[in-house]
Write a protein that holds these residues in place. Structure first.
Motif, mmCIF file in Angstrom:
data_model
loop_
_atom_site.group_PDB
_atom_site.id
_atom_site.type_symbol
_atom_site.label_atom_id
_atom_site.label_comp_id
_atom_site.label_asym_id
_atom_site.label_seq_id
_atom_site.Cartn_x
_atom_site.Cartn_y
_atom_site.Cartn_z
ATOM 1 N N LEU A 13 -87.674 -51.222 -39.824
ATOM 2 C CA LEU A 13 -88.088 -51.828 -38.561
ATOM 3 C C LEU A 13 -86.965 -52.762 -38.141
ATOM 4 N N THR A 15 -84.588 -54.661 -34.652
ATOM 5 C CA THR A 15 -84.397 -54.948 -33.235
ATOM 6 C C THR A 15 -82.913 -55.154 -32.967
ATOM 7 N N TYR A 131 -78.647 -45.760 -34.657
ATOM 8 C CA TYR A 131 -79.814 -45.552 -33.798
ATOM 9 C C TYR A 131 -80.267 -46.859 -33.151
ATOM 10 N N TYR A 135 -80.296 -46.963 -29.037
ATOM 11 C CA TYR A 135 -81.583 -47.070 -28.356
ATOM 12 C C TYR A 135 -81.901 -48.476 -27.877
ATOM 13 N N ASN A 139 -87.893 -51.307 -32.797
ATOM 14 C CA ASN A 139 -88.327 -49.959 -33.144
ATOM 15 C C ASN A 139 -88.604 -49.808 -34.628
ATOM 16 N N ILE A 141 -87.751 -47.015 -37.126
ATOM 17 C CA ILE A 141 -86.865 -45.855 -37.188
ATOM 18 C C ILE A 141 -87.131 -45.129 -38.496
ATOM 19 N N VAL A 151 -87.384 -42.304 -33.566
ATOM 20 C CA VAL A 151 -87.347 -43.698 -33.111
ATOM 21 C C VAL A 151 -88.645 -43.989 -32.371
ATOM 22 N N ASP A 152 -89.485 -44.840 -32.958
ATOM 23 C CA ASP A 152 -90.785 -45.169 -32.382
ATOM 24 C C ASP A 152 -90.785 -46.619 -31.908
ATOM 25 N N PRO A 153 -90.834 -46.864 -30.608
ATOM 26 C CA PRO A 153 -90.879 -48.244 -30.117
ATOM 27 C C PRO A 153 -92.121 -48.969 -30.631
ATOM 28 N N VAL A 154 -91.956 -50.241 -30.952
ATOM 29 C CA VAL A 154 -93.090 -51.074 -31.349
ATOM 30 C C VAL A 154 -93.725 -51.620 -30.073
ATOM 31 N N LYS A 210 -94.821 -53.031 -38.571
ATOM 32 C CA LYS A 210 -95.137 -52.411 -37.275
ATOM 33 C C LYS A 210 -96.622 -52.563 -36.958
ATOM 34 N N ARG A 298 -83.057 -55.129 -25.219
ATOM 35 C CA ARG A 298 -83.938 -53.973 -25.093
ATOM 36 C C ARG A 298 -83.269 -52.774 -24.432
#
Length: 310
Positions: A13, A15, A131, A135, A139, A141, A151-154, A210, A298
């Protein structure tokens, strides 16, 4: 690390923050290649370039010559633990594709940066920095055994993200190191069953972080960070030492709820998670370290200025 995620799923996880790598690319009228980074190169073709990341990036994008590349960084660009080399590679690819009047997706930038650093240059690193830089944002990752990356955004409230940002302290230790040697040892250690168990728990912690953020609370974030750091420190020798342990202990003793040394270990930047009312005391206790102010970013990799090449 491939030694782990090719056997079972890996995850971090992370940023991105507003400390940037700036890449400027322009046409060079005499057909040669000129590079400006910590040193200057002026060569006839890409095969003569010393800088391996530039040499391979030009090859990937298909540029042979007639180009000038300059770079600057907001923070130390080597051995910092903040993913500077991967950020450079992602930014360079983005600029080179724009120079060729071609669009490259964030997934393409991250994947090709991994190819350059890991496959072509043989660096014993993971894929999280490439990544994260491509991005941007906060996220989870995930790294899959087939070498693909998700890649999953929080997704969380802006007020929670602001609280997390306000509660994060980062200090420069003044020590830089080569991540390659530390990471090579970590990769070799993955063969041991007890080390794999440590890694498995670290992956679980990324998912727990997350879940906590998406549930709308930061109550246990410091505890999770502290557990993560203590697990990482056990992976192999060279990640920490008495001086680093002393800094970390001083942070906790003065109000931090958790933290970690960023990157591979053994130097670079140290972060703490601490309530705002404790931060002045922590900063005073760590007066030999340099605090670094930042905000979360972001946007990820972006082209700031673009003039089509004719």
């Amino acid at each position: 690390m491939p030694a782990y995620y090719r056997e079972e799923i890996g995850a971090v996880l992370s940023t991105s923050i507003d400390k940037y790598m700036y890449i400027c690319v322009s046409k060079k009228f005499d057909g040669r290649i000129r590079l400006s980074y910590t040193k200057t190169e002026d060569v006839q073709s890409r095969h003569e370039i010393d800088h391996p990341l530039v040499r391979h990036a030009l090859d990937v994008v298909g540029i042979d010559g007639g180009i000038e590349i300059a770079s600057m960084a907001d923070i130390p660009s080597k051995g910092s633990g903040l993913g500077s080399s991967s950020t450079y590679t992602v930014g360079l690819l983005n600029a080179l594709y724009a120079y060729r009047n071609r669009f490259a997706s964030k997934e393409t930038l991250a994947r090709q940066a991994c190819e350059i650093e890991i496959d072509r240059c043989g660096e014993p690193i993971g894929k999280q920095d490439q990544y994260a830089a491509a991005y941007g944002g906060l996220n989870l990752i995930r790294f899959h055994p087939d070498d693909s990356v998700s890649v999953d955004p929080v997704i969380c409230k802006p007020s929670l993200l602001q609280e997390m940002e306000d509660s994060t302290l980062v200090f420069f230790t003044g020590r830089t190191r080569s991540a390659s040697a530390v990471l090579a040892n970590q990769s070799a250690a993955m063969q041991a069953t007890d080390r794999r168990l440590l890694m498995r728990r670290m992956v679980e912690l990324a998912f727990e972080m997350k879940e906590q953020l998406e549930s709308g609370t930061l109550e246990h974030l410091g505890t999770l960070l502290d557990e993560n750091w203590r697990l990482k420190a056990q992976l192999t020798a060279g990640i920490t030492d008495p001086q680093i342990d002393g800094w970390y202990a001083a942070g906790l003793a003065n109000g931090a709820l958790g933290g970690k040394l960023l990157g591979a270990g053994n130097g670079g930047f140290m972060m703490f998670y601490a309530p705002p009312e404790s931060q002045a005391k922590i900063t005073s206790a760590l007066c030999d370290l340099r605090p670094v102010k930042f905000r979360f970013d972001r946007t990820g990799a972006q082209v700031v200025f673009y003039q089509p090449q004719m």
